[in-house]
Design a protein around this motif. Structure first.
Motif, PDB file in Angstrom:
ATOM      1  N   TYR A 538       0.963  -1.185   0.051  1.00 19.56           N
ATOM      2  CA  TYR A 538       0.033   0.083   0.047  1.00 19.56           C
ATOM      3  C   TYR A 538       0.948   1.235   0.097  1.00 19.56           C
ATOM      4  N   GLN A 539       2.071   1.170   0.043  1.00 21.21           N
ATOM      5  CA  GLN A 539       3.078   2.237  -0.184  1.00 21.21           C
ATOM      6  C   GLN A 539       2.940   3.411   0.958  1.00 21.21           C
ATOM      7  N   LYS A 576      10.837   1.198 -10.988  1.00 25.16           N
ATOM      8  CA  LYS A 576      10.416   0.960 -12.343  1.00 25.16           C
ATOM      9  C   LYS A 576       8.890   1.564 -12.609  1.00 25.16           C
ATOM     10  N   GLN A 577       8.353   1.189 -11.854  1.00 27.53           N
ATOM     11  CA  GLN A 577       6.830   1.500 -11.726  1.00 27.53           C
ATOM     12  C   GLN A 577       6.544   3.202 -11.735  1.00 27.53           C
ATOM     13  N   LEU A 609       3.359  12.467  -4.789  1.00 27.92           N
ATOM     14  CA  LEU A 609       3.563  11.553  -4.281  1.00 27.92           C
ATOM     15  C   LEU A 609       2.452  10.291  -4.116  1.00 27.92           C
ATOM     16  N   GLU A 610       1.156  11.057  -4.016  1.00 30.90           N
ATOM     17  CA  GLU A 610       0.107  10.097  -4.116  1.00 30.90           C
ATOM     18  C   GLU A 610      -0.176   9.263  -5.357  1.00 30.90           C
ATOM     19  N   ALA A 611       0.109   9.811  -6.481  1.00 35.32           N
ATOM     20  CA  ALA A 611       0.140   9.445  -7.876  1.00 35.32           C
ATOM     21  C   ALA A 611       1.311   8.175  -8.007  1.00 35.32           C
ATOM     22  N   GLU A 612       2.422   8.584  -7.335  1.00 39.72           N
ATOM     23  CA  GLU A 612       3.437   7.469  -7.278  1.00 39.72           C
ATOM     24  C   GLU A 612       2.872   6.244  -6.486  1.00 39.72           C
ATOM     25  N   ARG A 613       2.336   6.783  -5.284  1.00 38.38           N
ATOM     26  CA  ARG A 613       1.714   5.367  -4.577  1.00 38.38           C
ATOM     27  C   ARG A 613       0.923   4.501  -5.330  1.00 38.38           C
TER      28      ARG A 613
END
Length: 722
Positions: A538-539, A576-577, A609-613
């Motif tokens: 869940y990052q 990578k993601q 940060l939320e988008a990367e999560r």
């Protein structure tokens, strides 16, 4: 201009049937007296049918002005058998499950190719809104606002049963016309953009499974539920009384009441001043009325709203709790643990948070125990309002609830659920008394299969991490194995498993005794391993992980660093993601579902940060959810082919589990077949991939109700359970 024909004779129904067969399409839409298709008091008013662009025919059904109001069921069934059950005619709807269930109510089953335009839109754009009217505004503006002549500007207060017949026909007709046009617009895009396999093989198939499960419903032990309502009312009253006896709260409420009454009186006095200023000649009566109002306040007489406020703090009101905790000079004057975030922008606001995490943090400094009592009260109130008092009015006459499972309910592809929200029933002992109300029908048992660590298995496959793959190949518990790897190595697994088995049988009070030191250590390490595993999925930020592990932020960061040392390729995959998300603006899951990340290059760092999560979590969560749905689809196919019992019925899917009602004599066979399907569904054939390194795994359980599920044992004679 659209052509909307109101059918007046049975011969015209025959003509409509002929046209649908000729074009091979039927876009259909019901207008009904209510949403409760299972209720004997509700019925369809009209059925709109569009077989070509710009044209809709309306079949009058139970509407008071229908020419068929005395024989509409026969005409309706004729159309259903000739068109809806005709596999050569494509059925098109917006939110197809709704129509599917209404047809089932009259023993009509949608057959052949189905097209839910709402789910087509969801594939192309997973963000809300998903309603037809919003879609029409954006894509067919010539029809924008067509509902307003019927609903009014606010769209509220419509009594469908008494709605003007002609207006209702126009509204329904445009629904079917725009839905058919939506299909014509979307289908080529779904094919061109690579979503058609997901749409056709997953979403259109699971729609049938879920519609049938919702239609049949889940049985409830009504008598037990009503006893539970009484018990929880008593528990909540006790918890409320305990909170209200808090000394600091009593002082706050006394001061608040005094100041609130003063505020009410001052407000009346301002009104009196205005009266004297604006209308001095006729002021006497008005002034006297205001004096009477002041007298009532002083005597303790208030209207309903005022009485509720002076009666004491509402523990479910964040605004009132904030005032008591942080704002009022007569309150606790605490320092906020954190602040809320705006739902849209994800930016922090100036409003202190009173969520569970905040109360737990504040509770560490609270010697009175008020925070813990408030958490207990909120927990009881939420369970009661949602799953006890909230469920009772949802029961039908057969003591079933018909929950709605929403394929489009999340942006990742995982289902959501409402009325009731089965997804949010807490796991474990806190909800055992609530889950007990969910029972199989007489003579049957409940069988549940639950995907074990599905998300972590998917991460291991995607990352190709040998250490994590080894854990799953050896059929180890990932959380125990993680604890071992972080405290010596995987060679400790069998020893630790044995220690944990003994430790977990102990009472928590005995576990902390010196002689159980080793068991206590490994119980804590397993919990840490589990928390770290899911913090990766869940990052979670270091703050959230620290809260879960009850440690400092710095310690949480160090624990994660150690975790990544054990599973190094997972870190590479995560990186990578994130890079892929920044490059393309989206990520995909194994099945082809896309998560578009519009904020990945935002100027606001919090939104990035939320988008990367989400770039990490969405592909994992989405694939996990789709494995469950695919298994349900394959199981239904086996039932229809006679390879599984005909009366086997899917009841629910919650998180990564599926529930079925099963004849006791069939339990062993059904469990064996279902486990084979779930652990190796046909992903390569339909979605072009397969799990090569890690296999999915389910754990089967059997029980007389949802709370008392026991691990399946092939040596048990389950016919003796009923």
């Amino acid at each position: 201009m659209p052509i909307i024909k109101r059918i007046k004779t049975e011969a015209e129904v025959d003509t409509l049937i002929k046209y649908c067969k000729k074009t091979g399409y039927a876009s259909v839409d019901f207008e009904t007296t209510g949403l409760e298709y299972y209720s004997e008091t509700e019925y369809p008013l009209i059925l709109g049918v569009s077989f070509q662009p710009g044209v809709s025919w309306i079949i009058p059904l139970g509407h008071k002005d229908s020419p068929f109001k005395n024989n509409w069921k026969g005409i309706f069934k004729k159309f259903g058998k000739e068109v809806i059950e005709n596999p050569d005619i494509v059925k098109v709807c917006w939110n197809l499950k709704f129509e599917y269930k209404w047809f089932l109510q009259y023993n009509i089953t949608m057959k052949g190719r189905l097209f839910d335009a709402m789910l087509g839109k969801y594939c192309l754009d997973e963000e809300r809104p998903h309603d037809l009217k919003s879609f029409v505004v954006n894509y067919f503006p010539q029809y924008a606002g067509y509902e307003k002549h019927l609903k009014g500007e606010d769209g509220k207060g419509v009594n469908w049963k008494n709605t003007d017949y002609k207006k209702l026909c126009k509204y329904c007709g445009i629904d079917t016309i725009t839905t058919l046009q939506a299909m014509i617009y979307m289908e080529p895009k779904l094919i061109k953009l690579g979503f058609y396999s997901l749409f056709r093989n997953m979403l259109m198939m699971i729609t049938r499974v879920l519609a049938e499960a919702e239609y049949k419903g889940i049985y409830i032990d009504r008598k037990y539920l009503e006893e539970l309502m009484i018990n929880y009312a008593a528990k909540i009253a006790i918890a409320d009384k305990s909170l209200r006896n808090d000394r600091a709260l009593l002082k706050y409420e006394q001061n608040f009441k005094r100041e609130y009454i003063k505020e009410l009186i001052n407000k009346v006095k301002l009104e009196q001043d205005k009266i004297l200023r604006d209308n001095p000649k006729n002021a006497t009566v008005l002034i006297n009325n205001r004096n009477l109002k002041i007298k009532k306040y002083l005597e303790g007489n208030f209207n309903k709203k005022e009485a509720a406020r002076v009666a004491g703090i509402n523990f479910n009101s964040p605004a009132q709790i904030i005032d008591f905790f942080f704002t009022s000079k007569n309150g606790l004057r605490l320092k906020p643990h954190k602040f809320t975030r705006d739902k849209k922008t994800k930016q922090y606001t100036n409003t202190p948070s009173t969520d569970e995490e905040s109360l737990l943090a504040l509770g560490k400094k609270d010697k009175s125990g008020f925070m813990n009592k408030l958490l207990d009260y909120r927990g009881l109130e939420k369970l009661d309002s949602t799953y006890i008092r909230g469920v009772h009015p949802l029961l039908d006459k057969h003591d079933r609830v018909h929950a709605s499972f929403l394929v489009h309910g999340t942006v990742t592809g995982r289902l959501s659920c409402k009325e009731p929200n089965l997804q949010n029933i807490p796991r474990g002992s806190t909800s055992a008394d609530i889950k007990r109300m969910y029972i199989p029908p007489p003579g049957k048992l409940l069988v549940e299969v639950d995907y074990g660590q599905a998300e972590l298995r998917i991460i291991a496959e995607l990352a190709g991490d040998e250490a994590m793959i080894e854990i799953f190949r050896k059929n180890y518990n990932i959380h125990v194995a993680t604890a071992c790897k972080m405290n010596g190595g995987l060679h400790l697994y069998d020893k630790v498993k044995s220690i944990l088995k003994k430790a977990e049988e102990l009472d928590p009070k005995d576990l902390i005794k010196p002689e159980n030191k080793e068991g206590y250590f490994w119980v804590k390490q397993k919990k840490k391993g589990k928390s770290l595993n899911f913090s990766i999925v869940y990052q979670q930020g270091d703050d959230a992980t620290a809260q879960t592990l009850d440690c400092t932020k710095e310690e949480a960061a160090e624990f994660k660093k150690d975790w990544f040392k054990q599973f190094p390729k997972v870190k590479k995959w995560i990186d990578k993601q994130k890079k892929r998300a920044h490059k393309y603006g989206y990520v995909k899951n194994m099945f082809g579902g896309k998560r578009r990340l519009h904020n990945i290059d935002s100027e606001k760092y919090g939104m990035v940060l939320e988008a990367e999560r989400q770039a990490v979590n969405a592909p994992v969560q989405g694939a996990s959810g789709y494995f469950t749905l695919l298994s349900m689809i394959v199981i239904r196919d086996k039932i229809l082919k006679g390879e599984l019992p005909r009366d086997l019925l899917a009841v629910y899917t919650v998180h990564d589990s599926i529930g079925y009602y099963v004849e006791p004599k069939d339990v062993t066979k059904v469990v064996s077949e279902i486990c084979k399907i779930c652990e190796n569904p046909e992903t390569l054939k339909y979605f072009g991939f397969e799990m090569k390194e890690v296999k999915m795994k389910v754990s089967p359980e059997v029980g007389k109700n949802w709370a008392e599920l026991k691990e399946f044992d092939p040596w048990i004679d389950y016919t003796k359970w009923v």
